[in-house]
Design a protein around this motif. Sequence first.
Motif, PDB file in Angstrom:
ATOM      1  N   ASP A 267     -71.497  -3.833 -21.654  1.00 23.55           N
ATOM      2  CA  ASP A 267     -70.968  -4.906 -20.669  1.00 23.55           C
ATOM      3  C   ASP A 267     -71.495  -6.206 -21.054  1.00 23.55           C
ATOM      4  O   ASP A 267     -72.794  -6.396 -20.710  1.00 23.55           O
ATOM      5  N   PHE A 268     -70.765  -7.122 -21.806  1.00 33.95           N
ATOM      6  CA  PHE A 268     -71.663  -8.395 -22.281  1.00 33.95           C
ATOM      7  C   PHE A 268     -71.308  -9.588 -21.223  1.00 33.95           C
ATOM      8  O   PHE A 268     -71.865 -10.561 -21.426  1.00 33.95           O
ATOM      9  N   ASN A 269     -70.946  -9.239 -20.041  1.00 36.26           N
ATOM     10  CA  ASN A 269     -70.760 -10.248 -18.921  1.00 36.26           C
ATOM     11  C   ASN A 269     -70.380 -11.489 -19.274  1.00 36.26           C
ATOM     12  O   ASN A 269     -70.577 -12.763 -18.787  1.00 36.26           O
ATOM     13  N   ASP A 270     -69.162 -11.571 -20.129  1.00 31.53           N
ATOM     14  CA  ASP A 270     -68.643 -12.983 -20.658  1.00 31.53           C
ATOM     15  C   ASP A 270     -67.363 -12.603 -21.388  1.00 31.53           C
ATOM     16  O   ASP A 270     -67.199 -11.534 -21.803  1.00 31.53           O
ATOM     17  N   THR A 271     -66.518 -13.621 -21.616  1.00 35.44           N
ATOM     18  CA  THR A 271     -65.226 -13.357 -21.969  1.00 35.44           C
ATOM     19  C   THR A 271     -65.278 -13.786 -23.517  1.00 35.44           C
ATOM     20  O   THR A 271     -66.367 -14.421 -24.073  1.00 35.44           O
ATOM     21  N   PRO A 272     -64.192 -13.294 -24.507  1.00 32.09           N
ATOM     22  CA  PRO A 272     -64.173 -13.393 -25.793  1.00 32.09           C
ATOM     23  C   PRO A 272     -64.279 -14.843 -26.291  1.00 32.09           C
ATOM     24  O   PRO A 272     -64.976 -14.996 -27.330  1.00 32.09           O
ATOM     25  N   GLU A 273     -63.927 -15.621 -25.678  1.00 33.28           N
ATOM     26  CA  GLU A 273     -63.630 -17.106 -26.248  1.00 33.28           C
ATOM     27  C   GLU A 273     -65.017 -17.874 -25.675  1.00 33.28           C
ATOM     28  O   GLU A 273     -65.228 -18.973 -26.175  1.00 33.28           O
ATOM     29  N   SER A 274     -65.944 -17.195 -24.976  1.00 30.03           N
ATOM     30  CA  SER A 274     -66.949 -18.146 -24.329  1.00 30.03           C
ATOM     31  C   SER A 274     -68.078 -18.316 -25.563  1.00 30.03           C
ATOM     32  O   SER A 274     -68.295 -17.643 -26.534  1.00 30.03           O
ATOM     33  N   LYS A 275     -68.776 -19.431 -25.079  1.00 31.55           N
ATOM     34  CA  LYS A 275     -69.954 -19.835 -26.231  1.00 31.55           C
ATOM     35  C   LYS A 275     -71.021 -18.938 -26.240  1.00 31.55           C
ATOM     36  O   LYS A 275     -71.587 -18.975 -27.413  1.00 31.55           O
ATOM     37  N   PRO A 276     -71.412 -18.599 -25.140  1.00 32.28           N
ATOM     38  CA  PRO A 276     -72.735 -17.485 -25.189  1.00 32.28           C
ATOM     39  C   PRO A 276     -72.444 -16.357 -26.263  1.00 32.28           C
ATOM     40  O   PRO A 276     -73.236 -15.917 -26.998  1.00 32.28           O
ATOM     41  N   LEU A 277     -71.215 -15.925 -26.383  1.00 36.41           N
ATOM     42  CA  LEU A 277     -70.658 -14.651 -27.153  1.00 36.41           C
ATOM     43  C   LEU A 277     -70.512 -14.882 -28.633  1.00 36.41           C
ATOM     44  O   LEU A 277     -70.082 -14.117 -29.392  1.00 36.41           O
ATOM     45  N   HIS A 278     -70.344 -16.557 -28.712  1.00 31.27           N
ATOM     46  CA  HIS A 278     -69.773 -16.699 -30.017  1.00 31.27           C
ATOM     47  C   HIS A 278     -70.570 -16.260 -31.235  1.00 31.27           C
ATOM     48  O   HIS A 278     -70.217 -15.912 -32.160  1.00 31.27           O
ATOM     49  N   PRO A 279     -71.882 -15.951 -31.374  1.00 30.08           N
ATOM     50  CA  PRO A 279     -72.793 -15.637 -32.283  1.00 30.08           C
ATOM     51  C   PRO A 279     -72.139 -14.314 -32.759  1.00 30.08           C
ATOM     52  O   PRO A 279     -72.077 -13.800 -34.003  1.00 30.08           O
ATOM     53  N   LEU A 280     -71.924 -13.206 -31.614  1.00 31.94           N
ATOM     54  CA  LEU A 280     -71.220 -12.010 -31.987  1.00 31.94           C
ATOM     55  C   LEU A 280     -69.889 -11.822 -32.436  1.00 31.94           C
ATOM     56  O   LEU A 280     -69.388 -11.207 -33.380  1.00 31.94           O
ATOM     57  N   LEU A 281     -69.169 -12.617 -31.689  1.00 30.99           N
ATOM     58  CA  LEU A 281     -67.620 -12.520 -31.795  1.00 30.99           C
ATOM     59  C   LEU A 281     -67.077 -13.456 -32.950  1.00 30.99           C
ATOM     60  O   LEU A 281     -65.874 -13.163 -33.313  1.00 30.99           O
TER      61      LEU A 281
END
Length: 378
Positions: A267-281
């Motif tokens: 559970d990453f608690n954010d959507t695929p296009e979000s800036k916080p998940l940018h490093p991973l996605l």
Amino acid sequence: MRLAAFNLENLFDRAKAMNFEDWKEGKPILAKFAKLSALLGEFSYSSAAKREMIKLMIELGLEKSDEGPFVILRRNRGGLLKRPRDGGIEIIADARAGWVGSLELRDEPIDENSMRNTAQVLSDLKADVIGVIEVESRPALRDFNRLIIPAVNGTPFRYVMVIDGNDERGIDVGVVCREGYPIDMMRSHVDDETGEGGAIFSRDCPEYYVTTPKNNRLVVLVNHLKSKGYGDPASSDARRKRQAQRVKEIYEGLVKAGEKFIAVIGDFNDTPESKPLHPLLADTDLKDAFTHHSFDDGGFPGTYGSCGADNKIDYLLLSPALMAKVEQGGVLRKGMWPGVRPKKWDVYDEVKEKSDAASDHAAVWVDIPPATGARGSP
């Protein structure tokens, strides 16, 4: 091999402040709990800090007793406070070293139908390896596996593991595996720190090294990144981004060490296009299983709540070699509340009202065929 991830939202007990039908009702309580915990943990107590502690204690129902409706103040030794006869609270400790104890959230049992439906989801997934999120403890997961899963005619998992994490509410991450998929090694990252000395992970980012029946190795990183629901949005986003960046570094370290089959799940608690998940996605070669041509999302792009696109927060991110082996994947929502006008998806007969739901999250899974030769595939 079937690989899956599922946010269980606890098994037997859950903090009362997290059990409101509308989670927003518990948000102020959890925020006050977190703030008071931080103040009590400071090296020394200033006059301003003491005044704020008193204010928060009163708001949390601790003015007359160490047991409030949602929190418990445990004082084992030393002197933290006095309660004058005419009312109020007086903080008498001048530093954390002046007393021994803790501030804890009060738990209450999970609804029996919810518990059984959680077991039904774990059974119906028919997965060999499942990353589990929001688990109280390893003993709780062990007992749930031994007692509740058989009660719904499911087969208990052979291997059960949870490493105690950083969350004071007792919501950790772990893994369960079937016979033939032993956990041969694990590594915790609970002590990974920011430059300021704080813990990076809200829970942990454990590495579980699983050996498959074909003697291949799968490395599973189970995550539960910082929630949007509690705390200042900007600081929550910043922490989630730091966590994603650290997971990226761990993943890249595994690749450099020669690992081919790696899954970053949870559970990453954010959507695929979000800036916080940018490093991973965006900054790694990890592939989102949802993008596989044979992945069936059941007609809904999300995995949480109403399952709209803005609620796609549960993930199976796979290394390129692992993604290349995927045959199919999907989402299991039968334990989720489907709404009423109209019901969005089919559910278990026992899910008659929202409190019966196994979780607010769907389970996600992928199938990977067995290898025909050594080290060819998981």
